[in-house]
Design an enzyme around this catalytic site. Structure first.
Site, PDB file in Angstrom:
ATOM      1  N   CYS A 305       0.543  -1.228   0.078  1.00 16.81           N
ATOM      2  CA  CYS A 305      -0.133   0.191   0.217  1.00 16.81           C
ATOM      3  C   CYS A 305       0.988   1.232  -0.096  1.00 16.81           C
ATOM      4  O   CYS A 305       0.567   2.362  -0.636  1.00 16.81           O
ATOM      5  CB  CYS A 305      -1.103   0.083   1.197  1.00 16.81           C
ATOM      6  N   HIS A 353      -2.505   1.035   6.819  1.00 18.76           N
ATOM      7  CA  HIS A 353      -2.814   1.034   5.743  1.00 18.76           C
ATOM      8  C   HIS A 353      -3.039   2.417   5.046  1.00 18.76           C
ATOM      9  O   HIS A 353      -3.274   3.358   5.551  1.00 18.76           O
ATOM     10  CB  HIS A 353      -4.196   0.275   5.253  1.00 18.76           C
ATOM     11  N   HIS A 365      -5.519   1.958  -4.426  1.00 19.30           N
ATOM     12  CA  HIS A 365      -4.980   1.225  -3.557  1.00 19.30           C
ATOM     13  C   HIS A 365      -4.597  -0.270  -3.975  1.00 19.30           C
ATOM     14  O   HIS A 365      -4.939  -0.818  -4.630  1.00 19.30           O
ATOM     15  CB  HIS A 365      -5.289   1.293  -2.035  1.00 19.30           C
TER      16      HIS A 365
END
Length: 393
Positions: A305, A353, A365
C-alpha cells in the site's frame, strides 16, 4: 379344571421393549447421543462470520507487520550505508596513522645512527598513550619543529582513528539490531498470511460462496457511502462556486466606474500547481491497476500500500517517506468531507494502510495479499476504519 398357567403380570415388562414408555425413553436417549456425537465437531468449528473476522484481522495484522518490515528494511539500508562509510573512513585514517608512524620511525632510525635519544624514541613508538609520554618536558625539549609536527600528527590521527573505530563498532551493533527487527517483522508477516490462507482453504465451496456474498454486500454498502460523500462534495463545491461568482460580481460592479474595467478574472486558483501534481500521481496509480499486492514491494511489477502511494507521488515529483507511519506526517490533515484527488487516506488506529484518493469517495490502493491494485470506496472497511486524510506538501 383349574388352569396351571401363571397370570400375566400387571406391571410393565423389563426384558423387552414392547412397553411404550420404555421404548420411547430408549429411542430418545439414542437420538440424543447421536445428536451429541454429530454436534461435537461442529461446536469446535468456527462460524463463517468468525472465519471472516479472523481472516480480516490477520490481513490487517499482516499489513501492520508489513509496515514495520518496511521501516526496519529502510533503517537497515541506511545503517549499512553508514557502517560502510565509517569503515572506509577508518581504513583511510589507519593508513594516515601508519604514515605518521613511519615518519616517526624515520626519526628513530636517524637518532639511532647518531646515537641520540634512542631510548626515548623507541619508548615513544611502543607506548600505548604517546601523548602522556610526550608530556615529559625533557623529551619535548629535544624535538625539532618538524619532529614535533610529526608527533602531533601521529597523536591526532591515533585519536581520530580510535574514535571512528568506536563509531563503526556501535553502528555495526545497531545494524545487527535492525537486521533482527527486519527478520522478526518478516516472520510475523509470513505467519499471519499462512494462518489466513489456512483458514480460507478449510472453507467448503458453499461457505466460500456465502463469504463472497457477504463481501459483495459490504462493497455495495461502501459504494453507497462513497456516493453520499460524492454528492455532499458536489453540493459544497457548487455552493462555493456560487459564492465566488457573487463576490466577483460585486467586485466588478464596485470597480467598473473607476478603473475602466481592466480587472483580472481571478481564474488562477490557489493550489493549481498541487492539483497538477495530484493529477500526475493519480495517472501513475491508475496505470498500476491490476498489478499484484506483494508485501514490501515498491514496484514496478508489484506494490504494497505505501509503496504504491510513494511511487505515485514520486512520479509527480514529490518525495514521500517509505512507510505509512511517516507518510501520515508528510502533509496537511484535512477532514474526510474535504478530501481532494491526490490526498492520502489512512486507515486503522495503527495507521497500517493507505490509499490514494481520486474523488467521489473512491481511491486507488493495493489492498492486501492475494489482491491486486484497484479502485475502491474509501469506506471499504467501514467509515470508522478511516484514520485521517492528508494532503501531501
Amino acid at each position: 379344571m383349574a388352569s396351571h398357567r401363571k397370570s400375566r403380570p400387571t406391571g410393565p415388562r423389563v426384558a423387552g421393549i414392547r412397553t411404550p414408555a420404555l421404548a420411547t425413553a430408549a429411542l430418545t436417549s439414542v437420538a440424543l447421543l447421536s445428536q451429541t456425537a454429530d454436534a461435537t465437531p461442529s461446536d469446535d468449528r468456527p462460524t463463517l462470520e468468525e472465519v471472516e473476522k479472523k481472516v480480516d484481522d490477520l490481513y490487517r495484522q499482516a499489513g501492520s507487520a508489513t509496515e514495520k518490515y518496511n521501516a526496519a528494511k529502510e533503517k537497515t539500508s541506511k545503517q549499512r550505508k553508514k557502517v560502510d562509510g565509517l569503515l572506509d573512513d577508518v581504513a583511510q585514517r589507519t593508513q594516515k596513522l601508519n604514515d605518521a608512524r613511519e615518519e616517526l620511525g624515520s626519526f628513530a632510525s636517524a637518532q639511532y645512527r647518531t646515537g641520540a635519544s634512542v631510548p626515548e624514541t623507541a619508548t615513544l613508538l611502543l607506548a600505548d598513550s604517546p601523548q602522556d609520554y610526550f608530556d615529559q618536558n625533557q623529551l619535548m625539549n629535544r624535538l625539532t619543529g618538524r619532529q614535533k609536527s610529526a608527533v602531533d600528527d601521529y597523536v591526532t590521527q591515533q585519536s581520530e582513528t580510535m574514535k571512528k573505530r568506536r563509531e563503526a563498532t556501535e553502528s555495526l551493533e545497531t545494524l545487527t539490531e535492525s537486521q533482527q527487527d527486519l527478520k522478526t517483522a518478516k516472520s510475523t508477516v509470513q505467519t499471519k498470511l499462512a494462518t489466513a490462507r489456512k483458514l480460507l482453504s478449510e472453507l467448503t465451496a458453499e461457505e466460500k460462496a456465502r463469504l463472497a456474498a457477504i463481501e459483495k454486500k459490504k462493497q455495495e454498502a461502501a459504494a453507497r457511502k462513497a456516493a453520499e460523500l460524492a454528492k455532499q462534495q458536489a453540493e459544497e463545491a457548487a455552493e462555493r462556486k456560487r459564492q465566488e461568482e457573487a463576490a466577483q460580481r460585486e467586485s466588478d460592479a464596485g470597480s467598473s466606474g473607476s478603473s475602466g474595467g481592466t480587472g483580472s478574472s481571478g481564474s488562477s486558483t490557489p493550489g493549481t500547481s498541487n492539483g497538477t501534481k495530484a493529477e500526475s500521481a493519480i495517472a501513475f496509480a491508475r496505470a498500476q491497476i491490476g498489478k499484484p499486492y506483494v508485501w514490501g514491494a515498491t514496484g514496478p511489477g508489484s506494490y504494497d500500500c505505501s509503496g504504491l502511494t510513494q511511487a505515485a507521488w514520486k512520479a509527480a515529483g514529490v518525495s514521500l517517506p517509505r512507510v505509512t507511519y511517516d507518510q501520515v506526517n508528510a502533509g496537511t490533515t484535512v477532514p474526510v468531507s474535504q478530501a481532494q484527488p491526490g490526498d492520502l487516506v489512512f486507515f486503522y488506529d495503527d495507521i497500517s494502510h493507505v490509499g490514494l484518493y481520486i474523488g467521489d469517495g473512491m481511491m486507488i490502493h493495493a489492498p492486501k495479499p492475494g489482491a491486486y491494485v484497484r479502485e475502491e470506496s474509501i469506506f471499504y472497511d467501514g467509515e470508522s476504519s478511516i484514520y485521517s486524510v492528508v494532503r501531501p506538501a
